[in-house]
Scaffold this active site. Sequence first.
Site, PDB file in Angstrom:
ATOM      1  N   GLU A   1      -9.676  -1.970   5.162  1.00  0.00           N
ATOM      2  CA  GLU A   1     -10.349  -1.652   6.411  1.00  0.00           C
ATOM      3  C   GLU A   1     -11.607  -2.502   6.593  1.00  0.00           C
ATOM      4  OE1 GLU A   1      -9.000   0.193   8.551  1.00  0.00           O
ATOM      5  OE2 GLU A   1      -8.422   2.184   7.861  1.00  0.00           O
TER       6      GLU A   1
ATOM      7  N   HIS B   1      -7.293  -4.692  10.106  1.00  0.00           N
ATOM      8  CA  HIS B   1      -6.992  -4.416   8.701  1.00  0.00           C
ATOM      9  C   HIS B   1      -5.677  -5.058   8.288  1.00  0.00           C
ATOM     10  CE1 HIS B   1      -4.980  -0.360   9.868  1.00  0.00           C
ATOM     11  NE2 HIS B   1      -4.030  -1.076   9.319  1.00  0.00           N
TER      12      HIS B   1
ATOM     13  N   ASP C   1       0.817  -1.216   0.000  1.00  0.00           N
ATOM     14  CA  ASP C   1       0.000   0.000   0.000  1.00  0.00           C
ATOM     15  C   ASP C   1       0.851   1.265   0.000  1.00  0.00           C
ATOM     16  OD1 ASP C   1       0.978  -0.402   2.563  1.00  0.00           O
ATOM     17  OD2 ASP C   1      -0.978  -0.712   3.494  1.00  0.00           O
TER      18      ASP C   1
ATOM     19  N   ASN D   1      -7.780  -2.860  14.216  1.00  0.00           N
ATOM     20  CA  ASN D   1      -9.149  -3.214  13.828  1.00  0.00           C
ATOM     21  C   ASN D   1      -9.179  -4.411  12.878  1.00  0.00           C
ATOM     22  OD1 ASN D   1      -8.221  -2.117  11.452  1.00  0.00           O
ATOM     23  ND2 ASN D   1      -9.578  -0.333  11.460  1.00  0.00           N
TER      24      ASN D   1
HETATM   25  C1  GLP Z   1      -0.638   0.305   8.678  1.00  0.00           C
HETATM   26  C2  GLP Z   1      -0.242  -0.477   7.414  1.00  0.00           C
HETATM   27  C3  GLP Z   1      -0.392  -1.957   7.611  1.00  0.00           C
HETATM   28  C4  GLP Z   1       0.207  -2.349   8.942  1.00  0.00           C
HETATM   29  C5  GLP Z   1      -0.575  -1.748  10.059  1.00  0.00           C
HETATM   30  C6  GLP Z   1       0.008  -2.041  11.435  1.00  0.00           C
HETATM   31  O1  GLP Z   1      -1.846   0.942   8.605  1.00  0.00           O
HETATM   32  N1  GLP Z   1      -0.943  -0.083   6.239  1.00  0.00           N
HETATM   33  O2  GLP Z   1       0.231  -2.640   6.537  1.00  0.00           O
HETATM   34  O3  GLP Z   1       0.203  -3.741   9.083  1.00  0.00           O
HETATM   35  O4  GLP Z   1      -0.694  -0.346   9.907  1.00  0.00           O
HETATM   36  O5  GLP Z   1       1.067  -1.197  11.711  1.00  0.00           O
HETATM   37  P1  GLP Z   1       2.122  -1.427  12.860  1.00  0.00           P
HETATM   38  O6  GLP Z   1       2.993  -2.549  12.401  1.00  0.00           O
HETATM   39  O7  GLP Z   1       2.874  -0.144  12.951  1.00  0.00           O
HETATM   40  O8  GLP Z   1       1.360  -1.749  14.082  1.00  0.00           O
END
Ligand code: GLP
Length: 252
Positions: free
Chosen positions: A142, A137, A67, A135
Site C-alpha cells: 500500500e 498498490h 499475497d 491507489n
Molecule cells: C488486490 C490484489 C492486487 C490486485 C489489485 C487489483 O488488492 N492484492 O494484487 O492487483 O487488488 O485488483 P483488480 O484486478 O480486481 O482490480
Amino acid sequence: MKIKVFAGQDELDRYAAGLLLHIVSQQERPVLGLATGSTPIGIYQAMVQAASQSGLSFRHATTYNLDEYVGLAPDHEQSYRYYMEKHLFRHLDIPASQTHIPDGRAVDLQAECRRYDAMLAAQPLDVQLLGIGHNGHIGFNEPAEELRSGTHVVQLKEETRAANARFFNHQDEVPDRALTMGVGSILKAKQIILVARGADKAQIVKQALQGPITTRVPASLLQTHAHVTVLLDRDAGREWMEDGTKVEMAHS
Ligand code: GLP
C-alpha cells in the site's frame, strides 16, 4: 518499458498468456510469480485453454503468488488460494507442492514471511504478473512513507478493503490484514508484466509509469526495472493514446 494497448480483452488475455506460456515452454525450471484480483482471470483462462490445446505441461513449473489475506482458510471462497485453484491450478498438471501462496493462517505470521522469502531467494522469479490497485498498490504493498522489501504483514487501507468488498458479502468481512511479497521481491523478478483494464485504472497507470517514483505510489517503483511490459485495454490505455506517447497498438 514496453506499453501495449489492446482493442479487445481477448487479445490482451491471449497475449499475456502467451508471454507466460513461452517461459514455461522454454525454461527448464520456470518460476512464475502470479497475481489475483479480477484483472488476471481472463489471462488464466487463456493459459488453460492454450496449454490444453498444445499439450504444454506445467509439471516442471513452480509458482509464487504475491499475497494472501490473513485469517482466511484455503477453502474460503475469497482466499487467494481458493481463487488460484479455481482459475488456474486445478486445470493444469502442476504438482500442488510447486504452487506457493503465503499462508495467511500461519500461527507465526513473521516466521511465515521469512519462510516465503527464503523460498523466493532459492527460486528467483522468471516473471511476475501484476495488477494494480486504484491507489497504485502492487500485491498488497500500500502507499506509505516507506515500503518494505521482503514479504511482510500489511494493514490494508480502507480504500483497498472497499474495492475488494465486491467479492465478499459485506465490507466488514474483508480481512484488514494480508501477507504480501514486498516491492523488493517483486523487482527482483527477471521480467514484470503489469496488466490493467478499465477507465478507472487509466489515471493511476499513467501516474505510476510516468509520474515521480515515490513510495506513495508503489507501482511507480516499476520504473526502475529494466524489463517491464505493460498491457492495457483501450480504456486503461486512453491517457497514453491522448497525450501522444508512443504506445504499441494491438489490433485483432
Ligand atoms: C488486490 C490484489 C492486487 C490486485 C489489485 C487489483 O488488492 N492484492 O494484487 O492487483 O487488488 O485488483 P483488480 O484486478 O480486481 O482490480
